[in-house]
Design a protein around this motif. Structure first.
Motif, PDB file in Angstrom:
ATOM      1  N   ALA A   1      -5.477   4.040   3.977  1.00 25.97           N
ATOM      2  CA  ALA A   1      -4.522   3.096   3.405  1.00 25.97           C
ATOM      3  C   ALA A   1      -5.315   2.026   2.685  1.00 25.97           C
ATOM      4  O   ALA A   1      -6.337   1.550   3.198  1.00 25.97           O
ATOM      5  CB  ALA A   1      -3.647   2.479   4.493  1.00 25.97           C
TER       6      ALA A   1
ATOM      7  N   THR B   1      -0.888   8.559  -3.014  1.00 27.78           N
ATOM      8  CA  THR B   1       0.573   8.476  -3.015  1.00 27.78           C
ATOM      9  C   THR B   1       0.960   7.068  -2.578  1.00 27.78           C
ATOM     10  O   THR B   1       0.149   6.327  -2.009  1.00 27.78           O
ATOM     11  CB  THR B   1       1.187   9.518  -2.068  1.00 27.78           C
ATOM     12  OG1 THR B   1       2.604   9.518  -2.213  1.00 27.78           O
ATOM     13  CG2 THR B   1       0.824   9.246  -0.616  1.00 27.78           C
ATOM     14  N   ARG B   2       2.185   6.695  -2.861  1.00 28.76           N
ATOM     15  CA  ARG B   2       2.649   5.356  -2.509  1.00 28.76           C
ATOM     16  C   ARG B   2       3.169   5.330  -1.066  1.00 28.76           C
ATOM     17  O   ARG B   2       3.573   6.357  -0.520  1.00 28.76           O
ATOM     18  CB  ARG B   2       3.764   4.908  -3.457  1.00 28.76           C
ATOM     19  CG  ARG B   2       3.332   4.839  -4.913  1.00 28.76           C
ATOM     20  CD  ARG B   2       4.476   4.334  -5.783  1.00 28.76           C
ATOM     21  NE  ARG B   2       4.111   4.394  -7.193  1.00 28.76           N
ATOM     22  CZ  ARG B   2       3.437   3.441  -7.824  1.00 28.76           C
ATOM     23  NH1 ARG B   2       3.073   2.348  -7.156  1.00 28.76           N
ATOM     24  NH2 ARG B   2       3.141   3.548  -9.098  1.00 28.76           N
ATOM     25  N   LYS B   3       3.157   4.106  -0.482  1.00 27.50           N
ATOM     26  CA  LYS B   3       3.734   3.910   0.842  1.00 27.50           C
ATOM     27  C   LYS B   3       4.256   2.486   0.944  1.00 27.50           C
ATOM     28  O   LYS B   3       3.923   1.621   0.116  1.00 27.50           O
ATOM     29  CB  LYS B   3       2.706   4.171   1.938  1.00 27.50           C
ATOM     30  CG  LYS B   3       1.705   3.058   2.190  1.00 27.50           C
ATOM     31  CD  LYS B   3       0.835   3.365   3.388  1.00 27.50           C
ATOM     32  CE  LYS B   3      -0.073   2.171   3.720  1.00 27.50           C
ATOM     33  NZ  LYS B   3       0.680   1.046   4.243  1.00 27.50           N
ATOM     34  N   GLN B   4       5.102   2.244   1.931  1.00 25.32           N
ATOM     35  CA  GLN B   4       5.537   0.880   2.205  1.00 25.32           C
ATOM     36  C   GLN B   4       4.336   0.055   2.635  1.00 25.32           C
ATOM     37  O   GLN B   4       3.412   0.554   3.277  1.00 25.32           O
ATOM     38  CB  GLN B   4       6.623   0.875   3.291  1.00 25.32           C
ATOM     39  CG  GLN B   4       7.911   1.578   2.882  1.00 25.32           C
ATOM     40  CD  GLN B   4       8.594   0.907   1.708  1.00 25.32           C
ATOM     41  OE1 GLN B   4       8.595  -0.329   1.608  1.00 25.32           O
ATOM     42  NE2 GLN B   4       9.153   1.713   0.814  1.00 25.32           N
TER      43      GLN B   4
ATOM     44  N   PRO C   1       7.861  12.242   3.551  1.00 27.72           N
ATOM     45  CA  PRO C   1       6.843  11.198   3.591  1.00 27.72           C
ATOM     46  C   PRO C   1       6.170  11.124   4.958  1.00 27.72           C
ATOM     47  O   PRO C   1       6.801  11.309   5.998  1.00 27.72           O
ATOM     48  CB  PRO C   1       7.633   9.918   3.293  1.00 27.72           C
ATOM     49  CG  PRO C   1       8.867  10.396   2.578  1.00 27.72           C
ATOM     50  CD  PRO C   1       9.192  11.725   3.170  1.00 27.72           C
ATOM     51  N   GLY C   2       4.888  10.864   4.918  1.00 26.81           N
ATOM     52  CA  GLY C   2       4.149  10.760   6.164  1.00 26.81           C
ATOM     53  C   GLY C   2       3.622  12.077   6.679  1.00 26.81           C
ATOM     54  O   GLY C   2       3.121  12.141   7.799  1.00 26.81           O
TER      55      GLY C   2
ATOM     56  N   GLU D   1      -0.708   1.833  -0.823  1.00 23.30           N
ATOM     57  CA  GLU D   1      -1.181   3.143  -1.279  1.00 23.30           C
ATOM     58  C   GLU D   1      -1.782   3.915  -0.118  1.00 23.30           C
ATOM     59  O   GLU D   1      -2.467   3.354   0.742  1.00 23.30           O
ATOM     60  CB  GLU D   1      -2.225   2.970  -2.388  1.00 23.30           C
ATOM     61  CG  GLU D   1      -2.708   4.268  -2.982  1.00 23.30           C
ATOM     62  CD  GLU D   1      -3.547   4.041  -4.225  1.00 23.30           C
ATOM     63  OE1 GLU D   1      -4.713   4.440  -4.226  1.00 23.30           O
ATOM     64  OE2 GLU D   1      -3.005   3.451  -5.194  1.00 23.30           O
ATOM     65  N   LEU D   2      -1.485   5.206  -0.128  1.00 19.27           N
ATOM     66  CA  LEU D   2      -2.032   6.134   0.849  1.00 19.27           C
ATOM     67  C   LEU D   2      -2.818   7.185   0.083  1.00 19.27           C
ATOM     68  O   LEU D   2      -2.346   7.704  -0.926  1.00 19.27           O
ATOM     69  CB  LEU D   2      -0.885   6.804   1.625  1.00 19.27           C
ATOM     70  CG  LEU D   2      -1.152   7.286   3.064  1.00 19.27           C
ATOM     71  CD1 LEU D   2      -1.530   6.132   3.955  1.00 19.27           C
ATOM     72  CD2 LEU D   2       0.088   7.997   3.593  1.00 19.27           C
TER      73      LEU D   2
ATOM     74  N   ASP E   1       3.664   0.050   6.308  1.00 17.35           N
ATOM     75  CA  ASP E   1       3.935   1.318   6.982  1.00 17.35           C
ATOM     76  C   ASP E   1       2.683   1.808   7.702  1.00 17.35           C
ATOM     77  O   ASP E   1       1.556   1.560   7.257  1.00 17.35           O
ATOM     78  CB  ASP E   1       4.400   2.348   5.964  1.00 17.35           C
ATOM     79  CG  ASP E   1       5.215   3.455   6.616  1.00 17.35           C
ATOM     80  OD1 ASP E   1       5.473   3.345   7.813  1.00 17.35           O
ATOM     81  OD2 ASP E   1       5.590   4.407   5.902  1.00 17.35           O
TER      82      ASP E   1
END
Length: 1808
Positions: A1665, A1637-1640, A1705-1706, A1650-1651, A1643
């Motif tokens: 990450a 999944t995408r991430k900042q 998210p998270g 990418e996570l 973050d």
């Protein structure tokens, strides 16, 4: 076949957006302009040089168009008075690229293996001067385009071009290059033939779609003014022209078009092209490729007359007519023959030449259509297995490979590689004459071979692959020796030129491995007689040997002789020479020389002092030197090993013949040795053992004989030897010689170890191989024995000689004696051969050519009384030359036919009893046929001639009826099948053993037939393996059915009076046990029994059902049930019948209580079901009148509209549905399944078809329901229990009360009501048919049964299927392939015939047509009109033929079938999970419903949600269209299971874009990336050593993450194919989930956009990450969830699953085996579990919606739960019959995929 997105046609310019010039390239003056006449945009390409002005698709050469359409349409106009060139690059299925070029620059046709060049003849306006000139000669007008050249529609049949000119199979169009000067309107591809002169209305009226012709689409059409005709304005060129049998040498206009100039007749006939004169290039090509024949037209609604040889007793409706088989001068005016033409033989067409294929074809003899061809399968049908022979031109060439594991040597025209440990051979075939020299380069990668003879050539081979790199002329008449430089860049050869002078030639071969040519570096003549030469690799010194015994050490750098030694043939004192080896030719003895032997420059072998001994030296034929020792081979038969100073012999081996050559292996441990006697062996230096690799005849082999009991073969040769070989090991067992006599004929006794041999002196001798003794010697002949054979029963022996004498011997005793001798009965000058005498299979008839060459005589074998004479010369009334007979051969006994080969290259098929000509095949070979043999099953014919072997379909059913095989360099003397029909042997220059790849048709008869004493054919009594359902085997592509028309079967009746047969005794013997013919049936009443079953009384106790949970709609709360108190079944063994239903094992059950959503509040709606349950039996129904169509998938009944494809789903069962039955008025459907949880009986649901409501539930049978049937008036329903239940129940369809129930003593498989009476029904079981009669008087119901046993001739069989026919007929099938016909008035079987090789599980009869389906995957259509007359009139019936009209082979065992009233069309289900639409009239089969047969292992959606992908344990990846739920494409990997898959994210808008990719992981640790648009595999990686269990794309699609069974996670790049990282954190536990999944970017305090997470079976989750571009991957979190102590095998526990939460998210959600049954929500920021969601069971699948707050959880308890988060509102959904092991939300969250075993369900979210 073009991909789905390319159908019905593809506008190439539009699809690739040529106007944007992004995906296409242009060079020079290329411009788009508007053409006033065409009223549209055209592209003008002009320039002085074609290479500098062009338009190219695609843009670069590394790309590919991937266009799979068969026809390429080019709409263009050459520029007046200019030249143009067009290049097409075509990819073949053999992974080669072939360029097809055409231009008006080309003056003649040219071709190479990779390039075809065609001259293009431009057309002109009609009536112009150019057009008038063209009438005289098209050829002279090739050149610049005329001034009035017209717009042209050029149609190129790419498949036919490759097949016709290069014998290649077309795959796809790779690129197009249009060069100046021309105007181009469009470029299109399609699988259809578009006719520009036909309108849409005309096409509909003429039904041209059936012929594959369609009107021209608007995008491809030229404008035609009103009142004009298209063909008057434009040119239409189709190449190759339809109907042409010969290749053209130019592309030009020949006929108006497919519909003859726009005039569409009601039945258009294809027009043949105008005759053209063939150039030499085309004529040369004809000798290398096969000729294409026209397709046979099959008339509609007419039974197809099989192209078989007519039966003897039938009258042929006209004179026989021979049709040429491969003549190049066929009359082009002759139209194609229809399959139904009376009195004409179908065309016999050339089958091409096989140069040996290494791939093994599917072993099934059926026809397949390739374009317009129908050919014999498998192709190839022969595979070369072994060659016994060595040498030919010379015996001095044998080489070691670099790895010391194999030797390479020539055997006449074939080069053989022999593995010395395994004996396995590999072949290099291509030479047309004997090989005279061989040479390797230094590392054995390049092999050079020279061919002797007038056409002396050298071939260079890529040795590892076996492919020929180059062929070039030598300029030398006969090459004696070849030598490579170490690198292979220089090749040197020496030989004799045309004047007999020695010539040395040096070639440059440096570029040959890169596709370059071989050039001559130097040539020189010399007067020195050079016998051998060698290019030195590294040393300045070499050794030269001579016939005088001298060994010279030569310093060739300084051009001087350093030393000379002479080797003398003295013996060591006191050394005993071994005795001569006896009959074992080539036996070798090894000895070691003494250590104390002195030596000098003139070394004396074995002498203990230095004294010189005078005398002749040892003639040394060969020398080989290693770094430590030297080997010599000499004329005295010794192989000797020497030290490099030649001081003494170290080791020697003696042979019986002179040693021709020696060769030391690269590791210096072995020495290869060849002898002049044709023996090949090697000496192992360390063990001092000599191993013989090959023995061979020294001259041509004249004949052979094969014996089947001891697996031996005997051969006789011009070298005066008789040799006996072991057929298994192919090693020589015996060697016989006769003084001053040459053996010329040989024959094995069929049952004893006795060998007979005929000699050129006229003597016939018989030998006992067991005792190695001469048994008898006969001297009745005075000259060469021409024929020698035994009768098949072994009682008689026959011999003939060139003086015409024929002798008969009795072989009852071990020593044979003469019974009768006749003079002048055999033709004197007919020549000798194995086929000079032929005996019929029943040992009753003897046939031969005589007393003249024009006559064939048939005699009674036991007495030599003449029965028949046939004059061959008068059979062809149209011939001006007298035809003579050459060879004779009997067909199998029931056919009663005699085959005769003639001097005019024909084969005549005669009736052996009457002499009538049944059939004629011509031409067979270019020269006379030297041998012919027929297989025991009568399906295949072998012929030999022209140094080739041909394998024919004996019935001549196909367009291409034979295949050709080369390899022999001399005429083939004899060819024959081995007794088991698994191999073919051919002899001539050597012994060739071929694998015969077609399955034999023979099958062992039932035990009853063997014990009855019937006369069986030889070999028929042996057990043969039953044909298995091969649908278990993974296939590379979606299987296509095979169509063929097998022969008419002769069916015989039973004489009712006293059960006496109408046949004579001899006929009985012929008929017994022969597949494909009738069997006589005589049934009495000795086993018949009648049982009266009383009705169930009302006073019997009634079982009342309690209420059940409201999980099944339509089920009544209380349901009474009546049952008979019947005894418990004693039989629990499943019968030997696939027709009997066995449910798939399931470890779970549906719970009685679950949270079913209230009506109207369902969030999920079942939209579609993918799959058909091939495990069911009769679980598909179709009513052609109402269009009602239903089938089952698991526990769901799918009702589908065949027009729209929409589905309705009836959910009322919880277990797998076994069978369906529909009432005759199509208002009621009955479905049956197993016991639900808590029930004691299985469930039968009664459905109202109009509204889809379950109106009743019936419970009676204890285990499974095997079959059901409604009575003709729909008043009754009969249900049949399986082998464990063994009950028959009768229900009243008005009240659905149980009327009657009875227990039967044996399992039954099928049941049916009589169409004539609702009171009569029948069922079939073990060896009998049970006829039931229902008697009803008021409330009393009685059921009478009559058990009629199957005919005794069938033996102990299972009757597995049945159906009622017209009037009083009942057909039943058996598990051994017979169909029995019963008279329902007398309950007797009066006829049987062999209908299939396997069990017949489905029968459907409509009037005079019968369809049968079996576990051989075949469904057959029979014409049974003669059966009714046979029932009434018995032997007086006019006809006794059952005609097999059609046959279609599908992809699995036939389990269900439904047809219309005329049996012209229907639907058939197979065990492969496929439903096929069958149209007999059009001979077509269309896949209606597809599905996985095995377990589905993963599912996913495409990013745009137009498609979904599934993969399964069968190794397939399937792409489905979500709009139509049809299978779009299937990728198949053999012998592997596909475990997981993922769709590449972020596509480029459209479905057809290049970025549509799917990645799949397999059980062998490989990853494969498939392109959906190009329907091909683009990449294969192997990052894992064990099976993959999870796979995912990174969010940008640039990386592939894969997890294995060993817990390793690999990160691979699909661009480079490299694995860039392997993570071992989860090592030891299988990975279950990978998700990205995408991430900042920054973050969570770590870099990367990418996570991703990985979950393993040990309840551990790792979160990472990553930034793959910067090669960063950092562990963010590690989760471990506790669980109670469980079993050590983690596979038996619920899986550990985790997924990122899209709406939070998270956070991530985890389910798995733990302390509680719950779903855990974990926060990556808080590092703790923030929410727990209680679950009723442990989850087996998990998916979170990306759009709404929904979570889908699947359970092993067959439930799907949908939870709304965070409120946790739950809804449970049924519809699965096993654990819900997969569920996946679509990217939009509006769809959900679930999977349960092989069923895939598609759900839509309607609320929320």
């Amino acid at each position: 076949m073009a991909a789905a997105w390319q159908r019905p046609y593809l506008n190439v310019f539009k699809h690739f957006r040529v106007e944007e010039w992004k995906r296409s390239a242009r060079e020079g003056d290329v411009a788009a302009l508007t053409d006033a006449r065409l009223k549209g945009t055209v592209y003008r390409i002009r320039g002085s040089l074609p290479a500098s002005s062009y338009l190219q698709l695609p843009r670069t050469g590394t790309q590919s168009l991937g266009l799979a359409g068969r026809y390429l349409y080019l709409l263009f106009r050459p520029m007046p008075r200019k030249h143009f060139v067009v290049h097409l690059d075509i990819a073949t299925e053999e992974n080669q690229v072939v360029r097809i070029s055409f231009s008006n620059l080309f003056k003649e046709f040219k071709s190479t293996a990779t390039w075809l060049q065609f001259p293009f003849v431009c057309g002109a306006a009609k009536g112009s001067a150019y057009d008038r000139a063209a009438g005289a000669s098209r050829r002279d007008l090739a050149g610049a385009a005329p001034a009035d050249v017209r717009w042209t529609c050029l149609v190129l049949d790419l498949r036919s071009i490759l097949s016709l000119y290069l014998s290649r199979r077309y795959s796809h169009l790779k690129s197009v290059k249009l060069c100046s000067n021309l105007l181009v309107k469009n470029l299109c591809t399609s699988d259809l033939v578009f006719d520009p002169g036909v309108t849409f209305s005309e096409a509909r009226q003429a039904d041209l779609a059936r012929r594959g012709v369609a009107p021209m689409p608007r995008e491809m059409a030229f404008p035609v003014p009103k009142g004009e005709k298209w063909h008057d304005l434009y040119d239409y060129i189709r190449f190759p022209s339809e109907g042409s049998k010969l290749p053209y040498d130019s592309i030009q206009k020949s006929c108006p078009g497919p519909a003859a100039g726009g005039q569409v007749s009601e039945d258009p006939v294809p027009q043949l092209p105008q005759p053209v004169t063939l150039t030499k290039a085309v004529r040369d090509r004809l000798s290398l490729v096969h000729q294409i024949t026209s397709p046979k037209a099959v008339p509609r609604r007419c039974p197809v007359i099989p192209k078989s040889i007519p039966e003897v007793h039938l009258t042929a409706p006209g004179p026989p007519r021979a049709v040429p088989a491969g003549d190049q001068e066929l009359e082009e005016s002759q139209g194609p023959h229809s399959a139904g033409d009376a009195g004409q033989s179908p065309s016999v067409s050339d089958g091409g030449i096989h140069v040996y294929a290494y791939q093994r074809s599917e072993r099934a003899s059926r026809a397949v259509r390739t374009g317009s061809e129908e050919r014999l399968l498998p192709d190839p049908i022969l595979k070369l297995r072994m060659i016994i022979g060595f040498g030919g031109c010379s015996t001095k060439w044998a080489l070691w490979t670099q790895n010391n594991a194999a030797v390479v040597y020539p055997c006449h025209a074939v080069i053989v590689t022999l593995q010395i440990q395994t004996g396995e051979q590999r072949f290099f075939i291509g030479h047309t004459d004997k090989v005279s020299a061989l040479a390797f380069n230094g590392n054995s990668t390049l092999l050079a071979s020279a061919q002797a003879g007038a056409l002396s050539v050298v071939r260079l081979w890529d040795f590892p692959t076996g492919s020929c790199l180059s062929v070039f002329k030598t300029h030398v008449r006969s090459l004696l020796s070849l030598s490579f430089s170490y690198s292979g860049a220089v090749l040197c050869g020496v030989g004799k030129d045309g004047h007999g002078k020695t010539m040395v030639v040096v070639w440059n071969a440096a570029q040959v491995t890169r596709g370059g040519e071989v050039t001559v570096l130097a040539k020189a003549h010399t007067d020195v007689d050079i016998q051998a030469l060698k290019i030195a690799f590294f040393d300045d010194t070499s050794f030269v040997c001579s016939k005088s015994g001298h060994v010279l050490e030569v310093d060739y750098k300084n051009v001087c002789v350093r030393s000379a030694r002479r080797l003398l043939p003295a013996q060591p004192r006191g050394c005993q020479r071994p005795a001569e080896a006896g009959s074992g030719a080539g036996r070798s003895i090894c000895r070691q020389g003494g250590e104390d032997r002195p030596g000098s420059t003139s070394t004396v072998i074995g002498v203990r002092n230095d004294k010189q001994i005078s005398g002749p030296g040892i003639a040394i034929n060969s020398i080989s030197v290693s770094s430590t020792f030297c080997a010599t081979g000499s004329e005295d038969g010794y192989l000797r090993l020497w030290p490099l100073d030649f001081s003494a012999v170290v080791l020697e081996a003696e042979h019986e013949a002179p040693v021709s050559s020696v060769c030391i292996s690269p590791d210096s441990r072995k020495v290869l040795c060849t002898t002049a006697a044709g023996n090949l062996g090697y000496l192992d230096i360390q063990s001092r053992d000599y191993n013989t690799l090959m023995r061979s005849h020294e001259d041509s082999i004249l004949a052979f004989s094969v014996e089947g009991i001891w697996k031996q073969m005997a051969t006789v040769s011009r070298d005066d030897t008789i040799r006996v070989w072991d057929l298994v090991s192919m090693q020589q067992l015996y060697d016989f010689t006769a003084a001053e006599e040459m053996p010329c004929a040989v024959a094995f006794h069929p049952t004893q170890q006795i060998l007979a041999c005929g000699f050129d002196s006229g003597t016939v001798r018989t030998f006992s191989l067991a005792a190695s003794d001469l048994l008898a010697e006969h001297k009745q002949h005075r000259t060469v024995i021409a024929g020698l054979t035994f009768s098949p029963d072994g009682n008689f022996m026959f011999s003939s000689c060139l003086q015409g004498t024929l002798a008969l011997y009795s072989c009852m005793a071990e020593k044979s004696h003469v019974l009768r001798v006749l003079g002048n009965v055999v033709a004197r000058d007919a020549g000798s051969g194995s086929d000079a005498l032929a005996v019929s299979g029943d040992s009753r008839l003897l046939a031969f050519v005589g007393p003249s060459n024009y006559v064939v005589t048939v005699m009674e074998a036991c007495s030599l009384d003449e029965l028949l004479r046939v004059d061959i010369s008068i059979l062809d009334l149209n011939s001006t030359a007298l035809d003579s007979a050459a060879r004779v051969c009997f067909a199998p006994v029931p056919r009663g036919e005699l085959l005769v080969s003639t001097s005019s290259n024909k084969i005549l098929v005669l009736d052996a009893k009457t002499g009538r000509l049944v059939r004629e095949v011509s031409p067979v070979h270019k020269l006379s046929c030297s041998s012919l043999a027929l297989s025991k099953d009568g399906r295949y014919l072998l012929t030999a001639g022209d140094k080739v072997i041909k394998v024919w379909d004996y019935q001549m059913r196909f367009d291409i009826n034979f295949q050709v095989y080369i390899g022999h360099s001399e005429p083939v003397r004899q060819v024959a099948f081995t007794p088991d029909q698994r191999h073919v042997i051919s002899v001539g220059d050597a012994i060739f053993l071929w694998d015969f790849l077609a399955l034999p048709a023979e099958r062992s008869p039932p035990a009853g037939a063997r014990s009855s004493g019937s006369a069986l054919l030889p070999g028929a009594g042996g057990s043969s393996e039953k044909l298995k359902d091969a649908s278990e085997t993974p296939r590379r592509i979606v299987p296509l059915p095979l169509l063929s028309s097998p022969p008419c079967l002769d069916v015989s009746s039973v004489h009712q009076a006293g059960c006496q047969s109408i046949f004579s005794e001899s006929d009985k013997e012929e008929e017994a046990g022969w597949p494909g013919t009738s069997r006589m049936v005589a049934n009495g009443d000795k086993e018949a029994s009648v049982l009266v079953v009383e009705a169930v009384r009302n006073e019997e106790p009634v079982v009342v059902r309690p209420k059940v949970s409201p999980g099944s709609p339509g089920e009544p709360a209380n349901e009474p049930r009546k049952e008979t108190k019947s005894p418990t079944s004693q039989c629990s063994v499943r019968p030997d019948s696939y027709r009997h239903f066995t449910p798939r094992f399931k470890a779970s059950v549906l719970p009685q209580n679950f949270l079913s959503p209230p009506a109207g509040s369902e969030v999920l709606k079942l939209k579609a079901v993918i799959g058909y349950n091939g495990n069911g039996r009769g679980n598909m129904v179709w009513n052609p009148d109402t269009g009602f169509f239903a089938y089952t998938c698991g526990c769901v009944i799918v009702v589908e509209d065949l027009h729209s494809g929409s589905q309705k789903h009836w959910l009322g069962h919880a277990e797998e549905i076994s069978t369906l039955a529909v009432s005759h008025d199509a208002q009621v459907l009955a479905s049956a399944s197993g016991k639900r949880n808590g029930d004691s009986h299985c469930q039968i649901c009664i459905w109202n078809i109009q509204d889809g409501v379950c109106t009743a539930n019936l419970f009676h049978h204890e285990t499974q329901v095997q079959a059901m049937a409604f009575s003709q008036d729909d008043r009754f329903l009969v249900t049949l229990g399986d082998y464990s239940d063994q009950t028959v129940a009768l229900w009243n369809t008005y009240t659905y009360e149980l009327m009657l129930s009875t227990c039967i003593s044996e399992p039954v498989h099928d049941v049916a009501f009589s169409p004539l009476s609702h009171r009569e029904l029948a069922c079939v079981g073990k060896g009998a048919v049970m006829f039931w009669l229902l008697e009803q008087q008021g409330a009393d119901v009685n059921l009478k049964v009559h058990r009629a046993p199957a005919p005794d001739v069938l033996g102990p069989v299972e009757l597995t299927s049945l159906c009622y026919g017209a009037d009083a007929l009942l057909y039943s099938g058996t598990n051994s392939g017979q169909i029995c016909v019963w008279d329902t008035e007398t309950n007797r079987c009066f006829m049987t015939w062999e209908a299939d090789e396997g069990e017949i599980g489905v029968l459907v009869c409509r009037r005079n047509r019968l369809a049968s389906g079996s576990n051989t995957k075949r469904i057959r259509l029979w014409a049974v009109a003669a059966v009714q007359e046979l029932r009434l009139k018995g032997p007086d019936a006019r006809s006794s033929s059952v005609l097999l009209e059609h046959e279609i082979t599908l992809d699995g065992t036939i389990v269900s079938a439904a047809f219309d009233d005329s049996l012209e069309m229907g639907i058939v289900g197979t065990t492969a999970g496929t439903l096929w639409y069958i149209n007999w009239a059009e001979s077509t089969s269309i896949r209606l419903i597809s599905g996985h047969k095995n377990k589905v292992t993963d599912v996913c959606f495409s990013p745009d949600e137009t498609h979904c992908a599934t993969c399964g344990e069968d190794g397939s990846v399937r792409i489905w269209s979500l709009g139509s739920m049809e299978l779009v494409v299937q990728f198949q990997v053999l012998n592997q299971s596909c475990q997981c898959l993922a769709w590449k994210p972020r596509p480029v808008v459209a479905w057809g874009a290049e970025s549509q990719h799917v990645v799949a992981g397999y059980s062998d640790g490989t990853i494969r990336v498939f392109s959906i648009s190009r329907t091909e595999m683009e990449l294969k990686m192997h990052p894992h050593a064990v099976a993959l269990t999870a796979i995912a794309y990174s969010t940008d699609g640039e990386m592939i993450l894969s997890g294995g069974k060993d817990g390793l996670v690999a990160v691979s790049s699909p661009r480079t194919g490299m694995t860039i990282r392997v993570l071992a954190d989860h090592k030891g536990s299988p990975i279950t989930v990978l998700q990205c999944t995408r991430k900042q970017y920054r973050d969570f305090g770590v870099e990367g956009g990418e996570l991703w997470l990985a979950t393993s079976s040990d309840r551990r989750v790792s979160v990472w990450a990553s930034d793959w571009l910067k090669d960063k991957c950092e562990l963010l979190d590690w989760l471990s969830f506790p669980a109670p102590a469980g079993p050590e095998d983690l596979g038996s526990l619920p899986p550990s699953l985790a997924a990122f939460c899209p709406w939070e998210p998270g956070t991530l959600v985890y389910v798995g085996f733990g302390m509680q049954k719950e779903a855990l929500v974990y926060s990556l920021r808080k590092k703790q579990v923030v929410e727990k969601i209680s679950l009723p069971y442990f989850a087996t699948s998990l998916s979170l919606s990306p759009a709404a707050r929904f979570m889908a959880v699947g359970f092993g308890e067959r439930l799907l739960r949908l939870l709304r988060c965070p409120a946790s509102d739950a809804q449970d959904y049924t519809g699965h019959d096993d654990a819900v092991h997969l569920c996946r939300f679509a990217p939009s969250g509006r769809r959900l995929l679930t999977a349960s075993h092989s069923a895939v369900l598609v759900w839509e979210l309607t609320g929320g």
